[in-house]
Design an enzyme around this catalytic site. Sequence first.
Site, PDB file in Angstrom:
ATOM      1  N   ASP A   1       0.797  -1.239   0.000  1.00 55.27           N
ATOM      2  CA  ASP A   1       0.000   0.000   0.000  1.00 55.27           C
ATOM      3  C   ASP A   1       0.829   1.289   0.000  1.00 55.27           C
ATOM      4  O   ASP A   1       0.455   2.267   0.667  1.00 55.27           O
ATOM      5  CB  ASP A   1      -0.957   0.006   1.191  1.00 55.27           C
ATOM      6  CG  ASP A   1      -1.892  -1.184   1.207  1.00 55.27           C
ATOM      7  OD1 ASP A   1      -1.949  -1.919   0.209  1.00 55.27           O
ATOM      8  OD2 ASP A   1      -2.559  -1.398   2.238  1.00 55.27           O
TER       9      ASP A   1
ATOM     10  N   LYS B   1      -7.303  -3.670  -3.218  1.00 52.08           N
ATOM     11  CA  LYS B   1      -8.010  -4.425  -2.191  1.00 52.08           C
ATOM     12  C   LYS B   1      -8.792  -3.497  -1.279  1.00 52.08           C
ATOM     13  O   LYS B   1      -8.489  -2.303  -1.181  1.00 52.08           O
ATOM     14  CB  LYS B   1      -7.023  -5.254  -1.349  1.00 52.08           C
ATOM     15  CG  LYS B   1      -5.988  -4.415  -0.602  1.00 52.08           C
ATOM     16  CD  LYS B   1      -4.973  -5.293   0.116  1.00 52.08           C
ATOM     17  CE  LYS B   1      -3.913  -4.467   0.832  1.00 52.08           C
ATOM     18  NZ  LYS B   1      -4.407  -3.625   1.915  1.00 52.08           N
TER      19      LYS B   1
ATOM     20  N   CYS C   1      -2.163  -3.148   8.023  1.00 52.96           N
ATOM     21  CA  CYS C   1      -2.002  -3.997   6.836  1.00 52.96           C
ATOM     22  C   CYS C   1      -0.739  -4.847   6.900  1.00 52.96           C
ATOM     23  O   CYS C   1      -0.761  -6.023   6.513  1.00 52.96           O
ATOM     24  CB  CYS C   1      -2.014  -3.137   5.583  1.00 52.96           C
ATOM     25  SG  CYS C   1      -3.580  -2.240   5.353  1.00 52.96           S
TER      26      CYS C   1
END
Length: 204
Positions: free
Chosen positions: A17, A83, A117
């Site tokens: 990310d 996602k 994450c």
Amino acid sequence: MAAPARRLVRPTLFICDLQEKFRNAIYEYPKVIATTQKMLKASQILDIPVFATTQLRGKLGETCSELGLDAQDGVKTQAHADKSAFSMWVPEVQKAFNALGSEKRECIIVGIESHICVTQTTLDLLREGHKVYVLADGVSSCNPQEVPIALNRLRTEGAVVTTSESFLYECMGDAGIGEFKQISGLVREYSSKTKESLQALCKF
């Protein structure tokens, strides 16, 4: 005498990310980017498969352009998935990862956020039986106080918390391997940036 073999034979790089919208939100974001750039260059030298994700790309933007992922002259990823789940271990990534073979792998993680994450990706990969290396000079969060708490938790869960340089030398394992000169040159090239990343991200 037989040529030396690498110490780690199935390393795989996960980039979590690293998107444009996070530039002004994440603590010491440029240091995370610099470590990721070093690891991407190493992935090309050592032929390490790369997996990347974005979190809700439509809202939070593309992966940072300076990483060059999937650009014409950049690093080609096995999967570059968007996602909504926090973990990177989503079906698109799983499918591409499993296509590499059934053997357990050494998974390296850089990116954000350490306590969300990165943590959930690490837990999923550990659950799948892989060895996970979280690079302390390559992960961060909006609130810096979250980082050491997350890393301490991941240690207790069985992950290896280490640094980019330590991992690269462990991956090689022997100065006699053919790629040693290129990797040692890469380490020298990033020496000052690595020092800055360590001072910024590993001081807690």
